[in-house]
Design an enzyme around this catalytic site. Structure first.
Site, PDB file in Angstrom:
ATOM      1  N   LYS A  13      -9.220  -3.517  -3.980  1.00 26.95           N
ATOM      2  CA  LYS A  13      -9.942  -2.795  -2.934  1.00 26.95           C
ATOM      3  C   LYS A  13     -10.524  -1.480  -3.442  1.00 26.95           C
ATOM      4  O   LYS A  13     -11.640  -1.113  -3.084  1.00 26.95           O
ATOM      5  CB  LYS A  13      -9.027  -2.526  -1.733  1.00 26.95           C
ATOM      6  CG  LYS A  13      -8.557  -3.762  -1.000  1.00 26.95           C
ATOM      7  CD  LYS A  13      -7.872  -3.436   0.309  1.00 26.95           C
ATOM      8  CE  LYS A  13      -6.636  -2.584   0.140  1.00 26.95           C
ATOM      9  NZ  LYS A  13      -5.569  -3.277  -0.624  1.00 26.95           N
ATOM     10  N   ARG A  88      -3.534  -1.055   9.972  1.00 27.98           N
ATOM     11  CA  ARG A  88      -2.539  -1.755   9.161  1.00 27.98           C
ATOM     12  C   ARG A  88      -1.766  -2.806   9.952  1.00 27.98           C
ATOM     13  O   ARG A  88      -1.001  -3.572   9.365  1.00 27.98           O
ATOM     14  CB  ARG A  88      -1.552  -0.755   8.552  1.00 27.98           C
ATOM     15  CG  ARG A  88      -2.160   0.171   7.515  1.00 27.98           C
ATOM     16  CD  ARG A  88      -1.093   1.078   6.922  1.00 27.98           C
ATOM     17  NE  ARG A  88      -1.648   2.026   5.956  1.00 27.98           N
ATOM     18  CZ  ARG A  88      -1.848   1.766   4.670  1.00 27.98           C
ATOM     19  NH1 ARG A  88      -1.544   0.578   4.189  1.00 27.98           N
ATOM     20  NH2 ARG A  88      -2.341   2.690   3.865  1.00 27.98           N
ATOM     21  N   ARG A 127       0.652  -3.874 -15.623  1.00 28.89           N
ATOM     22  CA  ARG A 127       0.031  -2.569 -15.850  1.00 28.89           C
ATOM     23  C   ARG A 127       0.978  -1.619 -16.580  1.00 28.89           C
ATOM     24  O   ARG A 127       2.172  -1.567 -16.300  1.00 28.89           O
ATOM     25  CB  ARG A 127      -0.401  -1.939 -14.518  1.00 28.89           C
ATOM     26  CG  ARG A 127      -1.564  -2.641 -13.869  1.00 28.89           C
ATOM     27  CD  ARG A 127      -2.190  -1.827 -12.766  1.00 28.89           C
ATOM     28  NE  ARG A 127      -1.318  -1.558 -11.641  1.00 28.89           N
ATOM     29  CZ  ARG A 127      -1.701  -1.580 -10.368  1.00 28.89           C
ATOM     30  NH1 ARG A 127      -2.959  -1.897 -10.064  1.00 28.89           N
ATOM     31  NH2 ARG A 127      -0.857  -1.297  -9.405  1.00 28.89           N
ATOM     32  N   ARG A 155       5.008   2.134 -14.031  1.00 27.60           N
ATOM     33  CA  ARG A 155       5.331   2.891 -12.829  1.00 27.60           C
ATOM     34  C   ARG A 155       6.347   2.134 -11.981  1.00 27.60           C
ATOM     35  O   ARG A 155       6.379   0.903 -11.982  1.00 27.60           O
ATOM     36  CB  ARG A 155       4.069   3.139 -11.992  1.00 27.60           C
ATOM     37  CG  ARG A 155       2.982   3.953 -12.665  1.00 27.60           C
ATOM     38  CD  ARG A 155       1.891   4.320 -11.677  1.00 27.60           C
ATOM     39  NE  ARG A 155       1.524   3.182 -10.835  1.00 27.60           N
ATOM     40  CZ  ARG A 155       0.772   3.264  -9.743  1.00 27.60           C
ATOM     41  NH1 ARG A 155       0.326   4.438  -9.345  1.00 27.60           N
ATOM     42  NH2 ARG A 155       0.456   2.189  -9.051  1.00 27.60           N
ATOM     43  N   ARG A 166       6.014  -5.010  -1.373  1.00 23.31           N
ATOM     44  CA  ARG A 166       4.737  -4.584  -0.783  1.00 23.31           C
ATOM     45  C   ARG A 166       3.957  -5.779  -0.243  1.00 23.31           C
ATOM     46  O   ARG A 166       3.336  -5.694   0.814  1.00 23.31           O
ATOM     47  CB  ARG A 166       3.906  -3.832  -1.824  1.00 23.31           C
ATOM     48  CG  ARG A 166       4.454  -2.444  -2.150  1.00 23.31           C
ATOM     49  CD  ARG A 166       3.905  -1.903  -3.444  1.00 23.31           C
ATOM     50  NE  ARG A 166       2.474  -1.715  -3.422  1.00 23.31           N
ATOM     51  CZ  ARG A 166       1.721  -1.598  -4.517  1.00 23.31           C
ATOM     52  NH1 ARG A 166       2.283  -1.689  -5.714  1.00 23.31           N
ATOM     53  NH2 ARG A 166       0.422  -1.411  -4.418  1.00 23.31           N
TER      54      ARG A 166
END
Length: 209
Positions: A13, A88, A127, A155, A166
């Site tokens: 996004k 949301r 990542r 992270r 998530r």
């Protein structure tokens, strides 16, 4: 172009948002930025939001929606806007739709970037960031140069456990807005898999259609 951009975490996004605001010459309105701006400007809604945040409470939907209506009434939204990060939940979507109608504003489209959960997990967990430069790499899609392995970190948000949590939150809370906007006839489903240029072309084709 008055639009909302939605999709699961890791769907791209952020990349597409930046391209869309350039293409259509519209402001990118994220709820976080909007809240901070309203607090800084000292608007009535901003002060109300600040009071909730100082108490460690979530800002109520009616306050956030009021800020959205205030924000899109500004001159830079004359040609449209792109709302990101809100709504949301399905109740938020319904309440926002009522508020927009009352303000005489109609959405042109709600763009849904669709990416399979398994690919999202692969995208996010691969990542790594360089501790000194902040440069972002991906172990598969954008491999780091040899010799810097000891400088790369993952992270906490990018672990598989965090990513799955998530995604579960997205499917349980946010995904129900998809059929809601589908029922309004403004939902545009876009395949979010592939190079950013290819995805952008699909988004623009969906909006043109």
């Amino acid at each position: 172009m008055r639009m909302i951009l939605v999709g699961p975490p890791g769907a791209g996004k952020g990349t597409q948002a930046a391209r869309l605001v350039d293409t259509y010459g519209i402001p990118h309105i994220s709820t976080g930025d909007m809240l901070r701006a309203a607090v800084k400007e000292g608007t009535a809604l901003g002060l109300a939001a600040d009071d909730f945040m100082r108490k460690g409470l979530l800002v109520p939907d009616e306050v956030v929606i009021g800020m959205v209506i205030e924000r899109i009434a500004k001159d830079d939204c004359a040609k449209g806007f792109m709302l990101d990060g809100f709504p949301r939940t399905q109740p938020q979507a319904a309440a926002l739709d009522d508020a927009l109608r009352a303000a005489g504003v109609s959405l042109d489209a709600v763009v849904l970037l669709e990416v399979d959960d398994a690919l999202i997990v692969e995208r996010i967990t691969g990542r790594r960031s360089h501790v000194d430069t902040g440069e972002i790499y991906h172990l598969k899609f954008n491999p780091p140069p040899a010799g810097i392995e000891d400088k790369l970190v993952q992270r906490k948000d990018d672990t598989e456990e965090a990513c799955v949590a998530r995604l579960q939150k997205y499917h349980s809370e946010t995904a129900p807005i998809v059929p809601f906007y589908g029922s309004l006839g403004i939902l545009r489903r876009v395949d979010g898999v592939g190079a950013p240029d290819a995805v952008q072309a699909r988004v623009q084709a969906a909006l043109a259609g």
